[in-house]
Design a protein around this motif. Structure first.
Motif, PDB file in Angstrom:
ATOM      1  N   TYR A   1       0.837  -1.208   0.000  1.00  0.00           N
ATOM      2  CA  TYR A   1       0.000   0.000   0.000  1.00  0.00           C
ATOM      3  C   TYR A   1       0.871   1.257   0.000  1.00  0.00           C
TER       4      TYR A   1
ATOM      5  N   ASN B   1       1.392   4.131  -3.008  1.00  0.00           N
ATOM      6  CA  ASN B   1       0.993   5.512  -2.776  1.00  0.00           C
ATOM      7  C   ASN B   1       2.152   6.479  -2.596  1.00  0.00           C
TER       8      ASN B   1
ATOM      9  N   PHE C   1      -1.438  -6.633  -4.304  1.00  0.00           N
ATOM     10  CA  PHE C   1      -2.194  -6.103  -3.159  1.00  0.00           C
ATOM     11  C   PHE C   1      -3.495  -6.886  -2.971  1.00  0.00           C
TER      12      PHE C   1
END
Length: 507
Positions: A94, A98, A120
């Motif tokens: 994650y 990001n 993911f």
């Protein structure tokens, strides 16, 4: 209706077996390619400071989890450890998705072939399986409702602890990235002003050049497609380049547009396709005996390239001349790029050419230096950006199994991306100076401006993020700066201060 005990046992056994397969496979993949796994961890912006410890502990805990899951007596502990590991791995992905678009993980085999988003989703699926097995195990043992709620609370605490740990690592990484330097920038008022933006819809576009008050973009997924925009980004035209034959390898091909001509350049083949923007029909010129990594168009008959030298296997600059229709003339300039560590990563950089001044500029990514030459690559001078990093901060490792060099940890980038217009060199710096707000550094990109004639630093200005996306690259033409940010191209009007420097110093 309650599930039968035998069915619950089968479900728990199947889930445990799948987890054992996953952890054994992942651990063995890491250990069998341990050297590469360490290098990939070293490249991670989250984990590079702990790469040595993590490279051993991750496969160790995966093996421990597999052993615990294989023994019915310890299966409960194995499932809890499995849950914790999967949450940590998923949280890591994650943060990578990001905060860092470039760092791969070393899961090996099939898992290594997955994209980040697929990985993911894959991990989330196994988290759900693990939670299911834990709850079924407690139901099987006739635990009370309060105890089941307690295990749910415990799983939540474990999940938040894992995410919190990675957030802590991210903070450490950010502090290292945003270390302050002993220089001060000057920010004049209203240096640039945002004008308009154009939604490209895809992030596969790149800036190919400007000509006749138009901006041209190439596309990595459609190499023969050219997007033409007017100077205010209101009108768009799509062109298709016509090749003399269809037997072309497009991998690594780059489009350049200059002086009503276009160039399709591929250094891996290598060849150069050339044509005019009047009809977009190309003719080719093969360059035998030469492969190069990047190139910059000087004029209709000259191109500057960077390749690896035959003797030292290090980066070297050279020129290609097409003035003779029957032969291609190559000339190398080994004196220009100066090795500090390995001659490849430490000399990596970007090329620019100012047609107004007939000056070529090569700016290093990992040190505060740029090179200015004439259009024949005769050295004019070596300049410096205001950053104080004079030596590249790199750790290079040789992987014997793969017979290749790799960065052992993320390099400290000094000059991230850049552009030139007339006498002005624009540099997107990666490092903050004294008295600069780190909050601003997260919300915007800083552009430093230099005069390559007077050899002076002039000023700096901000290009703000758009929808949480940071500037990726930019180009300057006339009184405007065009930036690619996310899926959009954004135009900015240059302020009077910058334009004054152009007028005063340009010839």
């Amino acid at each position: 209706m309650k599930l039968k005990t035998s069915f619950r046992s089968i479900v728990i056994e199947v889930i445990s077996f799948l987890l054992v397969l996953l952890f054994v496979y992942a651990a063995l993949s890491k250990l069998l390619d341990f050297e590469n796994f360490q290098v990939q961890l070293g490249q991670s912006p989250l984990l590079n400071q702990f790469a040595g410890e993590i490279s051993w502990t991750v496969p160790l805990f995966e093996i421990i989890a597999a052993i615990l899951l294989s023994i019915p007596k310890f299966r409960n502990a194995g499932l809890l450890l499995s849950f914790t590991l999967m949450v940590l791995f998923t949280a890591y992905i994650y943060f990578i998705l990001n905060y860092s678009p470039f760092v791969p993980c070393s899961c090996g085999g099939i898992l290594e072939k997955m994209g980040w988003k697929e990985h993911f989703i894959f991990n989330c699926f196994f988290i759900l399986l693990t939670v299911t097995a834990i709850l079924l195990l407690y139901v099987k043992e006739n635990k009370t409702r309060n105890q089941i709620l307690f295990i749910g609370f415990a799983l939540t605490i474990l999940a938040f602890s894992g995410v919190g740990t990675l957030e802590f690592l991210l903070k450490i990484s950010e502090n290292k990235r945003f270390q302050r330097n002993n220089f001060v920038r000057m920010f004049p008022p209203v240096a640039v002003k945002k004008e308009t933006s154009f939604d490209l819809k895809y992030n596969s576009y790149y800036l190919a050049g400007t000509d006749n008050n138009c901006v041209y973009l190439g596309n990595t997924t459609a190499p023969l497609l050219v997007l033409q925009l007017d100077s205010i980004l209101k009108k768009s035209i799509r062109h298709n380049i016509i090749l003399p034959n269809n037997k072309v390898n497009f991998d690594g091909m780059q489009l350049r547009i200059s002086s009503s001509s276009f160039y399709l350049i591929n250094g891996a083949i290598p060849f150069v396709y050339k044509g005019t923007t009047a009809d977009w029909k190309a003719h080719s010129k093969m360059i035998k005996g030469l492969k190069f990594s990047i190139a910059e168009v000087i004029d209709s008959t000259n191109i500057v390239f960077r390749s690896l030298s035959d003797k030292k296997n290090e980066n070297i600059l050279g020129t290609i001349n097409f003035s003779d229709s029957t032969t291609v003339k190559l000339k190398y300039h080994p004196e220009l790029l100066q090795k500090q560590i390995d001659g490849v990563f430490d000399t990596d950089g970007a090329m620019h050419y100012s047609g107004k001044l007939k000056k070529f500029v090569y700016i290093y990514y990992y040190r505060n230096e740029f090179i200015v030459t004439d259009d024949n690559l005769n050295l004019d001078y070596r300049g410096n950006t205001i950053d104080t990093t004079s030596r590249a901060k790199l750790k290079v490792r040789w992987l014997k199994r793969k017979n290749e060099k790799k960065l052992a940890e993320p390099a400290l980038t000094v000059n991230r991306t850049s552009a030139i217009y007339q006498n002005l060199l624009f540099v997107n710096s990666s490092l903050p100076g004294r008295h600069e707000s780190l909050v601003m550094w997260k919300d915007a990109s800083i552009i430093d401006v230099y005069d390559i004639e007077s050899k002076l630093y002039l000023m700096s200005f901000y290009i703000y993020n758009e929808n949480g996306r940071q500037l990726s690259t930019f180009i300057v033409e006339g009184s405007r700066l065009y930036a690619l940010i996310g899926n959009s191209i954004v135009s900015y009007r240059l302020g009077s201060t910058i334009r004054t420097y152009m007028k005063q110093n340009s010839k």
